[in-house]
Design an enzyme around this catalytic site. Structure first.
Site, PDB file in Angstrom:
ATOM      1  CG  ASP A 192      -1.144  12.727  -1.003  1.00 29.35           C
ATOM      2  OD1 ASP A 192      -2.250  12.800  -1.578  1.00 29.35           O
ATOM      3  OD2 ASP A 192      -1.017  12.544   0.220  1.00 29.35           O
ATOM      4  N   GLY A 193      -1.985  14.666  -3.934  1.00 28.02           N
ATOM      5  CA  GLY A 193      -2.796  15.879  -3.969  1.00 28.02           C
ATOM      6  C   GLY A 193      -3.074  16.328  -5.390  1.00 28.02           C
ATOM      7  CG  HIS A 217      -2.484   7.709   0.663  1.00 27.11           C
ATOM      8  ND1 HIS A 217      -1.109   7.838   0.746  1.00 27.11           N
ATOM      9  CD2 HIS A 217      -2.991   8.898   1.083  1.00 27.11           C
ATOM     10  CE1 HIS A 217      -0.808   9.049   1.182  1.00 27.11           C
ATOM     11  NE2 HIS A 217      -1.939   9.714   1.409  1.00 27.11           N
ATOM     12  CB  SER A 275      -6.299   9.128  -0.741  1.00 26.14           C
ATOM     13  OG  SER A 275      -6.938   9.843   0.300  1.00 26.14           O
ATOM     14  N   GLY A 317      -8.863  16.853   0.680  1.00 32.23           N
ATOM     15  CA  GLY A 317      -8.887  16.304  -0.672  1.00 32.23           C
ATOM     16  C   GLY A 317      -9.505  17.306  -1.627  1.00 32.23           C
ATOM     17  N   GLY A 318      -9.450  17.003  -2.893  1.00 33.01           N
ATOM     18  CA  GLY A 318     -10.155  17.799  -3.888  1.00 33.01           C
ATOM     19  C   GLY A 318      -9.517  19.134  -4.234  1.00 33.01           C
ATOM     20  CG  MET A 328      -5.540  14.671   7.987  1.00 34.00           C
ATOM     21  SD  MET A 328      -6.463  15.796   6.925  1.00 34.00           S
ATOM     22  CE  MET A 328      -6.076  15.114   5.308  1.00 34.00           C
ATOM     23  CG  MET A 330      -0.847  14.950   6.684  1.00 34.01           C
ATOM     24  SD  MET A 330      -2.175  15.089   5.483  1.00 34.01           S
ATOM     25  CE  MET A 330      -2.710  13.390   5.465  1.00 34.01           C
ATOM     26  CG  ASP A 356      -4.740  11.087   3.358  1.00 33.04           C
ATOM     27  OD1 ASP A 356      -3.528  11.328   3.236  1.00 33.04           O
ATOM     28  OD2 ASP A 356      -5.498  10.860   2.388  1.00 33.04           O
ATOM     29  CG  HIS A 366       0.110  11.261   4.199  1.00 30.68           C
ATOM     30  ND1 HIS A 366      -0.492  12.068   3.257  1.00 30.68           N
ATOM     31  CD2 HIS A 366       1.087  12.034   4.756  1.00 30.68           C
ATOM     32  CE1 HIS A 366       0.086  13.259   3.252  1.00 30.68           C
ATOM     33  NE2 HIS A 366       1.041  13.268   4.169  1.00 30.68           N
ATOM     34  CB  SER A 423     -11.654  13.909  -4.948  1.00 25.31           C
ATOM     35  OG  SER A 423     -10.524  14.647  -5.288  1.00 25.31           O
ATOM     36  CG  MET A 482       2.562  16.864   0.998  1.00 23.89           C
ATOM     37  SD  MET A 482       1.409  15.471   0.889  1.00 23.89           S
ATOM     38  CE  MET A 482      -0.171  16.300   0.657  1.00 23.89           C
TER      39      MET A 482
HETATM   40  C1  DX5 Z   1      -4.340  15.685   1.423  1.00 23.46           C
HETATM   41  C2  DX5 Z   1      -4.157  14.193   1.510  1.00 23.46           C
HETATM   42  C3  DX5 Z   1      -4.369  13.493   0.236  1.00 23.46           C
HETATM   43  C4  DX5 Z   1      -5.777  13.611  -0.339  1.00 23.46           C
HETATM   44  C5  DX5 Z   1      -5.658  13.529  -1.806  1.00 23.46           C
HETATM   45  O1  DX5 Z   1      -3.850  16.277   2.566  1.00 23.46           O
HETATM   46  O2  DX5 Z   1      -2.857  13.870   1.953  1.00 23.46           O
HETATM   47  O3  DX5 Z   1      -3.989  12.125   0.310  1.00 23.46           O
HETATM   48  O4  DX5 Z   1      -6.643  12.617   0.095  1.00 23.46           O
HETATM   49  O5  DX5 Z   1      -6.920  13.785  -2.339  1.00 23.46           O
HETATM   50  P1  DX5 Z   1      -7.081  14.326  -3.822  1.00 23.46           P
HETATM   51  O6  DX5 Z   1      -6.591  13.260  -4.735  1.00 23.46           O
HETATM   52  O7  DX5 Z   1      -8.544  14.567  -3.915  1.00 23.46           O
HETATM   53  O8  DX5 Z   1      -6.274  15.587  -3.934  1.00 23.46           O
HETATM   54 ZN    ZN Z   2      -2.191  11.767   1.753  1.00 21.09          ZN
END
Ligand code: DX5
Ligand code: ZN
Length: 220
Positions: free
Chosen positions: A174-175, A31, A7, A142-143, A35, A66, A33, A64, A197, A135
């Site tokens: 994911d996450g 991937h 991601s 992230g993170g 948002m 969101m 994201d 993805h 991350s 999820m």
């Molecule tokens: C969170 C995202 C993830 C995110 C994952 O809402 O959908 O794809 O980038 O990041 P890490 O691996 O740092 O949790």
């Molecule tokens: Zn994601």
């Protein structure tokens, strides 16, 4: 079969082609994201910028979404060359219709569920799905820390896929996926792993992906 999908949420957005090139040789999909600051309290890309990334990516892109009002807001993405489009169950009025539209455009159709959503809520969608995304953090950032308590949902989904003849459907988490948590997710039945991350905060993103893959493959 294991798939690793880096991601780029925590990559350097000003140098995306360069960041993507670092992982392209060792990853299965990129991937992305998206948002909208409505469905989640964060904004990443508008449609125009997302399209640029999708069209410019050396890797097939796993989008993805969101975004709120997915029934209509996801439709422009059907015109891109995304390989896979994931919409959130919580953002759809008529998920079955939207998933069918995604498939009809030759893309993999996927549904994601937030931590508070029960896996049972997607059971009736199984025939329309090419991927389930459980999820393992609250979507938005992230993170965050991997939620171990999502593993029963992954186990249930794996059982359905195996027992009900949906062996070709991917099961993604994911996450919070990292070198410690990937084994737990694989053991629960996931086969497709998003990692943000842990990959892009490392000086050796490709090496991290190779290690993640090795760890997942070591779980029988
Ligand atoms: C969170 C995202 C993830 C995110 C994952 O809402 O959908 O794809 O980038 O990041 P890490 O691996 O740092 O949790
Ligand atoms: Zn994601």
């Amino acid at each position: 079969m294991i798939r690793i999908c880096p991601s780029i949420l925590n990559a350097n957005f000003d140098e995306l082609p360069n960041e993507i090139a670092k992982v392209a040789q060792v990853s299965d999909l990129l991937h992305l994201d998206v948002m909208d600051n409505k469905f989640v309290p964060n904004f990443t890309f508008d449609f125009e910028r997302a399209t640029e990334i999708i069209e410019g990516s050396q890797l097939p892109v796993d989008v993805h979404l969101m975004i709120a009002n997915a029934d209509t807001e996801a439709l422009p993405y059907l015109d891109t060359s995304a390989a896979s489009i994931t919409v959130h169950l919580e953002a759809c009025e008529n998920p079955l219709k939207l998933l069918s539209e995604i498939r009809a455009r030759g893309k993999r159709a996927a549904i994601a569920i937030k931590p508070a959503t029960a896996i049972d809520e997607i059971k009736e969608l199984l025939p329309a799905l090419d991927m389930i995304l459980v999820m393992t953090v609250e979507p938005g950032f992230g993170g965050q820390k991997f939620m171990d308590d999502m593993m029963p949902k992954v186990e249930t989904a794996r059982r359905w896929l195996d027992e009900e003849g949906f062996g070709a459907t991917w099961l993604q988490v994911d996450g919070g996926v990292n070198l410690e948590t990937i084994s737990k997710a694989k053991r629960a039945g996931a086969d497709t792993f998003v990692a943000g991350s842990v990959v892009f905060k490392s000086p050796d993103p490709a090496g991290v992906i190779e290690n993640l893959r090795r760890l997942a493959m070591a779980v029988k």
